[in-house]
Write a protein that holds these residues in place. Structure first.
Motif, PDB file in Angstrom:
ATOM      1  N   ASP A   5       0.860  -1.189   0.000  1.00 26.06           N
ATOM      2  CA  ASP A   5       0.000   0.000   0.000  1.00 26.06           C
ATOM      3  C   ASP A   5       0.895   1.238   0.000  1.00 26.06           C
ATOM      4  O   ASP A   5       1.433   1.626   1.041  1.00 26.06           O
ATOM      5  CB  ASP A   5      -0.933   0.011   1.219  1.00 26.06           C
ATOM      6  CG  ASP A   5      -1.818   1.244   1.212  1.00 26.06           C
ATOM      7  OD1 ASP A   5      -2.622   1.400   2.150  1.00 26.06           O
ATOM      8  OD2 ASP A   5      -1.684   2.064   0.267  1.00 26.06           O
ATOM      9  N   HIS A   6       1.050   1.844  -1.173  1.00 24.85           N
ATOM     10  CA  HIS A   6       1.918   3.016  -1.300  1.00 24.85           C
ATOM     11  C   HIS A   6       1.265   4.249  -0.694  1.00 24.85           C
ATOM     12  O   HIS A   6       1.865   5.313  -0.665  1.00 24.85           O
ATOM     13  CB  HIS A   6       2.217   3.269  -2.789  1.00 24.85           C
ATOM     14  CG  HIS A   6       3.012   2.157  -3.406  1.00 24.85           C
ATOM     15  ND1 HIS A   6       4.361   2.256  -3.671  1.00 24.85           N
ATOM     16  CD2 HIS A   6       2.663   0.904  -3.783  1.00 24.85           C
ATOM     17  CE1 HIS A   6       4.801   1.119  -4.188  1.00 24.85           C
ATOM     18  NE2 HIS A   6       3.781   0.274  -4.274  1.00 24.85           N
ATOM     19  N   ARG A 305      -5.989  10.753  -4.654  1.00 26.01           N
ATOM     20  CA  ARG A 305      -5.003   9.682  -4.486  1.00 26.01           C
ATOM     21  C   ARG A 305      -3.762   9.954  -5.341  1.00 26.01           C
ATOM     22  O   ARG A 305      -2.625   9.833  -4.879  1.00 26.01           O
ATOM     23  CB  ARG A 305      -5.609   8.326  -4.835  1.00 26.01           C
ATOM     24  CG  ARG A 305      -6.585   7.821  -3.779  1.00 26.01           C
ATOM     25  CD  ARG A 305      -7.223   6.511  -4.172  1.00 26.01           C
ATOM     26  NE  ARG A 305      -8.084   5.967  -3.103  1.00 26.01           N
ATOM     27  CZ  ARG A 305      -8.944   4.989  -3.267  1.00 26.01           C
ATOM     28  NH1 ARG A 305      -9.066   4.406  -4.467  1.00 26.01           N
ATOM     29  NH2 ARG A 305      -9.706   4.560  -2.279  1.00 26.01           N
ATOM     30  N   TYR A 306      -3.979  10.398  -6.579  1.00 22.37           N
ATOM     31  CA  TYR A 306      -2.837  10.670  -7.441  1.00 22.37           C
ATOM     32  C   TYR A 306      -2.032  11.862  -6.933  1.00 22.37           C
ATOM     33  O   TYR A 306      -0.808  11.873  -6.995  1.00 22.37           O
ATOM     34  CB  TYR A 306      -3.283  10.899  -8.879  1.00 22.37           C
ATOM     35  CG  TYR A 306      -2.133  11.133  -9.824  1.00 22.37           C
ATOM     36  CD1 TYR A 306      -1.943  12.380 -10.433  1.00 22.37           C
ATOM     37  CD2 TYR A 306      -1.188  10.141 -10.076  1.00 22.37           C
ATOM     38  CE1 TYR A 306      -0.873  12.614 -11.283  1.00 22.37           C
ATOM     39  CE2 TYR A 306      -0.109  10.366 -10.922  1.00 22.37           C
ATOM     40  CZ  TYR A 306       0.040  11.614 -11.521  1.00 22.37           C
ATOM     41  OH  TYR A 306       1.114  11.842 -12.344  1.00 22.37           O
ATOM     42  N   SER A 307      -2.723  12.866  -6.379  1.00 17.43           N
ATOM     43  CA  SER A 307      -2.007  14.045  -5.846  1.00 17.43           C
ATOM     44  C   SER A 307      -1.125  13.672  -4.667  1.00 17.43           C
ATOM     45  O   SER A 307      -0.140  14.352  -4.383  1.00 17.43           O
ATOM     46  CB  SER A 307      -3.016  15.116  -5.406  1.00 17.43           C
ATOM     47  OG  SER A 307      -3.749  15.585  -6.519  1.00 17.43           O
ATOM     48  N   GLY A 586      -2.128   2.949  -4.757  1.00 18.86           N
ATOM     49  CA  GLY A 586      -1.257   4.044  -5.157  1.00 18.86           C
ATOM     50  C   GLY A 586      -0.053   3.616  -5.962  1.00 18.86           C
ATOM     51  O   GLY A 586       0.852   4.414  -6.229  1.00 18.86           O
ATOM     52  N   ASN A 587      -0.049   2.348  -6.416  1.00 20.72           N
ATOM     53  CA  ASN A 587       1.108   1.837  -7.156  1.00 20.72           C
ATOM     54  C   ASN A 587       0.987   2.205  -8.629  1.00 20.72           C
ATOM     55  O   ASN A 587       0.811   1.356  -9.508  1.00 20.72           O
ATOM     56  CB  ASN A 587       1.197   0.312  -6.977  1.00 20.72           C
ATOM     57  CG  ASN A 587       2.501  -0.242  -7.467  1.00 20.72           C
ATOM     58  OD1 ASN A 587       3.500   0.477  -7.534  1.00 20.72           O
ATOM     59  ND2 ASN A 587       2.490  -1.497  -7.851  1.00 20.72           N
ATOM     60  N   GLU A 594       2.734  -0.795 -17.544  1.00 19.07           N
ATOM     61  CA  GLU A 594       2.233  -2.106 -18.008  1.00 19.07           C
ATOM     62  C   GLU A 594       1.025  -1.917 -18.945  1.00 19.07           C
ATOM     63  O   GLU A 594       0.898  -2.559 -19.981  1.00 19.07           O
ATOM     64  CB  GLU A 594       1.812  -2.920 -16.777  1.00 19.07           C
ATOM     65  CG  GLU A 594       1.359  -4.334 -17.058  1.00 19.07           C
ATOM     66  CD  GLU A 594       0.709  -4.955 -15.809  1.00 19.07           C
ATOM     67  OE1 GLU A 594       1.079  -4.556 -14.686  1.00 19.07           O
ATOM     68  OE2 GLU A 594      -0.196  -5.789 -15.991  1.00 19.07           O
ATOM     69  N   ALA A 595       0.187  -0.951 -18.593  1.00 19.68           N
ATOM     70  CA  ALA A 595      -1.046  -0.751 -19.392  1.00 19.68           C
ATOM     71  C   ALA A 595      -0.699  -0.280 -20.798  1.00 19.68           C
ATOM     72  O   ALA A 595      -1.364  -0.648 -21.765  1.00 19.68           O
ATOM     73  CB  ALA A 595      -1.945   0.265 -18.694  1.00 19.68           C
TER      74      ALA A 595
END
Ligand SMILES: CC/C=C\C/C=C\C/C=C\C/C=C\CCC(=O)SCCNC(=O)CCNC(=O)[C@H](O)C(C)(C)COP(=O)(O)OP(=O)(O)OC[C@H]1O[C@@H](n2cnc3c(N)ncnc32)[C@H](O)[C@@H]1OP(=O)(O)O
Ligand SMILES: Cc1cc2nc3c(=O)[nH]c(=O)nc-3n(C[C@H](O)[C@H](O)[C@H](O)COP(=O)(O)OP(=O)(O)OC[C@H]3O[C@@H](n4cnc5c(N)ncnc54)[C@H](O)[C@@H]3O)c2cc1C
Length: 627
Positions: A5-6, A305-307, A586-587, A594-595
């Motif tokens: 869990d990042h 979450r991205y922030s 958050g990884n 990969e996507a």
């Protein structure tokens, strides 16, 4: 790494009970249990996969949507899901489809405008999906102006039938969801003509397609209106075009709760307001407010979450760069949207109560609160969808370049969401309805009819009474200003319902305190955004404005350690969010990388077209035009 869990360090900062907040967001412990169970059921079933949508052609997307709708229905039947669980399943499948209109409009229209007998005949068929319905009101030439619709329904007493006809090109039904390829029946709105007299727009149940081979019935020209905005999932919806060529239907297929036509050809207006013909729109508008809180919370969850994951600049002595969520500019753009998501959730809860209350009153022929219900559903639908559409775009921008990737989930969320500012009532047209309601209230000030409910505060604007004269002329001239007043009225409604929510018992450590912070952010952000109006009307002084700004910054600092926990409280699965930037752990970077390789363009190292177009270019084999 997978499984790590990042965002754990962010979750450890939380100052409140997240599980308790999850129940507040869901509405009740029961609602949370149902929502949690169904969202996980959908997320774990490969039959509901949606991560490949952006690579499908429109025909593949549409066929896949039909497959999912059928699979969802089979799941509902096989698992004996309740109506509440089935609605949640359709919500978490997250694919605009004919089922939205069947359940969200066709059935409510029959319930609201059909007689008991008509409900008993048609609702069992609709509930079992033995017929699939759409709501065919809008035409090529008219959408906002319902009374301007041109489709005609002429009563023929000789045969006890209505003749439904599209007299002009602009009378073609245009936009109804599900109409293009799937619906077998429609609630078609048409201008009723009885004995040569026009009697206004009414709803009629019309079968469109054969229940045997799905072919359009005689007199029907029907199809899809074509691709819509972006490549988004709304192209999975078959918004259609339909022309009637003197189609005959039995008299008992006119929805007759509001008005009736007898077999002798007599038109009878029962003692209910003709606006009940608009009842389905009232219902849908209140559901759209709840949908706004869902759509905005999805975007805010991704951006928050991205922030917290994204670091940019600010490294000290080779240490880690600064999390962008720590920049005050990022907070001043993101946290008002987080507060708005919660604010719209609570005003949506209240609006659902208001709609249930007015529906109960209507059953007792009590129409006293119908005007207020119309103004509230119209105004809040307009306010929340505008703010949500703008908010989703702001969340995309808050995520920088990666926000523009389909794998962020934000472009599709935006493309699917933005028509909400138009459908179910164009937002400015609806605000004009609120303005009309407010001006009608002003015109009644000083009379014995005192404003109550959501307009009770207007008793304090008696001084406006002198503007009663020439109301109609003034209205048109001042409509742009009146629309702003309507927005202000609706913002007051949102703030007051948030405050009322805080006056309730709210269990859980620190939960009420967090909601108070969000409520203050919502209110003070509005005061800051509109401080020109507040200052010019003398409502606040420049000192007040400065204090509000200072307090906002302080409130953002209070939210900061709780931001991740506040979006975790939405309890969205990664499947439902459909976003690498917003994934729970958050990884982000390994998942983004990969996507990329899954994109069809990367199926070959040398792209199609190289040998045909690029190699000749590189090898100067193309005769260069003389410069
Ligand atoms: C993919 C989706 C996913 C989830 C969503 C889930 C479910 C939803 C499913 C699908 C949603 C997708 C698509 C949406 C479908 C549609 O878009 S359906 C079509 C929607 N169309 C409209 O909304 C048309 C808007 N226009 C109107 O409502 C009316 O034309 C008008 C109100 C603008 C004007 O009405 P008029 O009768 O012409 O005149 P008026 O003089 O202004 O009004 C007369 C009086 O009536 C009162 N009134 C008006 N509307 C209502 C109402 N709905 N209820 C009660 N009262 C109403 C008005 O206030 C006036 O009263 P007075 O006292 O002032 O006389
Ligand atoms: C994705 C999508 C799904 C839809 N699904 C359905 C459906 O299932 N069934 C259905 O029946 N319809 C459906 N619709 C149609 C939708 O309800 C109409 O498009 C909507 O009501 C707006 O009407 P309009 O297109 O006529 O807009 P218009 O009214 O033509 O709006 C154009 C501009 O004119 C302005 N305007 C209009 N009247 C006034 C006025 N009196 N004063 C000031 N400005 C004014 C508006 O503010 C707007 O800026 C759908 C539409 C979309 C985009």
């Amino acid at each position: 790494m997978e499984g790590v869990d990042h965002l754990a360090h962010e979750r450890n900062k939380s100052e409140f009970d997240v599980d308790a907040m999850k129940i507040v967001w869901a509405g009740s412990p029961h609602a949370f249990v149902v929502s949690d169970r169904i969202s996980k059921l959908v997320a774990s079933d490969p039959g509901f996969r949606k991560d490949n949508r952006s690579t499908l052609s429109r025909k593949e997307l549409f066929k896949n949507t039909l497959r999912k709708a059928a699979y969802a229905w089979k799941t509902i039947i096989d698992l004996h899901l309740s109506e509440e669980e089935a609605a949640k399943l359709r919500f978490y499948v997250d694919e605009p489809a004919f089922t939205d209109v069947h359940w969200g409009m066709f059935i409510p229209a029959i319930k609201g405008q059909g007689t008991e007998e008509q409900q008993q005949k048609w609702l069992p068929l609709a509930y079992k999906m033995q017929i699939i319905g759409c709501y065919a009101q809008t035409e090529l030439g008219h959408g906002s102006n319902v009374q301007g619709l041109e489709t005609t329904a002429t009563f023929d007493p000789q045969t006890d039938e209505f003749i439904i006809h599209s007299p002009t090109l602009t009378s073609s039904k245009w936009w109804p969801g599900g109409l293009g390829k799937v619906a077998t029946h429609a609630i078609a709105y048409a201008l009723l003509i009885v004995g040569g007299r026009e009697q206004g727009v009414h709803g009629f149940i019309v079968q469109l397609r054969s229940l045997e081979d799905h072919s359009p019935l005689p007199g029907m020209t029907v199809g899809d209106i074509g691709m819509k905005f972006g490549n988004g999932a709304y192209n999975a919806m078959d918004n259609g075009v339909l022309r009637f060529d003197h189609v005959r239907i039995p008299r008992n297929q006119m929805l007759m709760r509001v008005s009736q036509v007898t077999c002798e050809g007599k038109y009878k207006q029962s003692d209910v307001p003709r606006q009940l013909v608009y009842g389905a729109m009232l219902y849908v508008r209140q559901t759209i407010v709840a949908d706004a809180s869902c759509a905005l919370s999805r975007a805010v969850c991704i951006a928050t979450r991205y922030s917290a994951v994204r670091r940019q600049f600010g490294s000290q002595n080779g240490g880690p760069e600064t999390q962008v969520i720590d920049y005050k500019t990022q907070q001043s753009r993101l946290f008002p949207l987080l507060a708005s998501a919660y604010a719209f959730r609570f005003v949506g809860e209240w609006l659902k109560w208001l709609y249930a209350d007015v529906t109960q009153r209507l059953q007792a022929n009590d129409f006293s609160t119908l005007p207020e219900a119309h103004a509230c559903t119209a105004g809040l639908k307009s306010l929340t969808t505008t703010a949500t559409a703008d908010g989703i775009e702001e969340c995309r921008k808050l995520c920088g370049g990666h926000g523009y990737l389909c794998s962020s989930g934000l472009p599709e969320l935006f493309a699917v969401y933005v028509p909400a500012c138009t459908y179910e009532g164009e937002n400015t047209v609806l605000l004009l309805q609120v303005a009309r309601f407010l001006m009608k209230t002003v015109s009644q000030l000083g009379s014995s009819k005192k404003p109550v409910g959501t307009i009770a505060y207007m008793t304090r604007v008696e001084h406006l009474m002198q503007c009663r004269c020439g109301v109609q002329r003034g209205f048109a001239e001042l409509s742009a200003d009146l629309v702003e007043a309507a927005v202000a009225h609706c913002q007051l409604l949102v703030v007051s319902k948030f405050i009322e929510k805080l006056q309730q018992e709210i269990p859980g450590k620190g939960v009420k305190q967090q909601l108070e912070v969000l409520c203050n952010i919502y209110a003070l952000f509005l005061l800051h955004k509109h401080q020109g109006d507040f200052l010019s009307t003398g409502c606040i002084t420049p000192k007040h404005a400065a204090l509000a700004n200072d307090e906002l910054r302080s409130l953002y600092s209070q939210v900061r350690p709780n931001a991740i926990a506040l979006v975790d409280a939405f309890n969205y699965t990664d499947h439902y969010l459909g976003s690498i930037l917003g994934c729970y752990d958050g990884n982000v970077y390994p998942k983004l990388y990969e996507a990329a390789w899954k994109d069809p363009l990367n199926e070959s190292v040398v792209p199609d077209g190289y040998h045909q177009y690029i190699r000749p270019l590189l090898k100067q084999e193309i005769r260069t035009a003389r410069l």
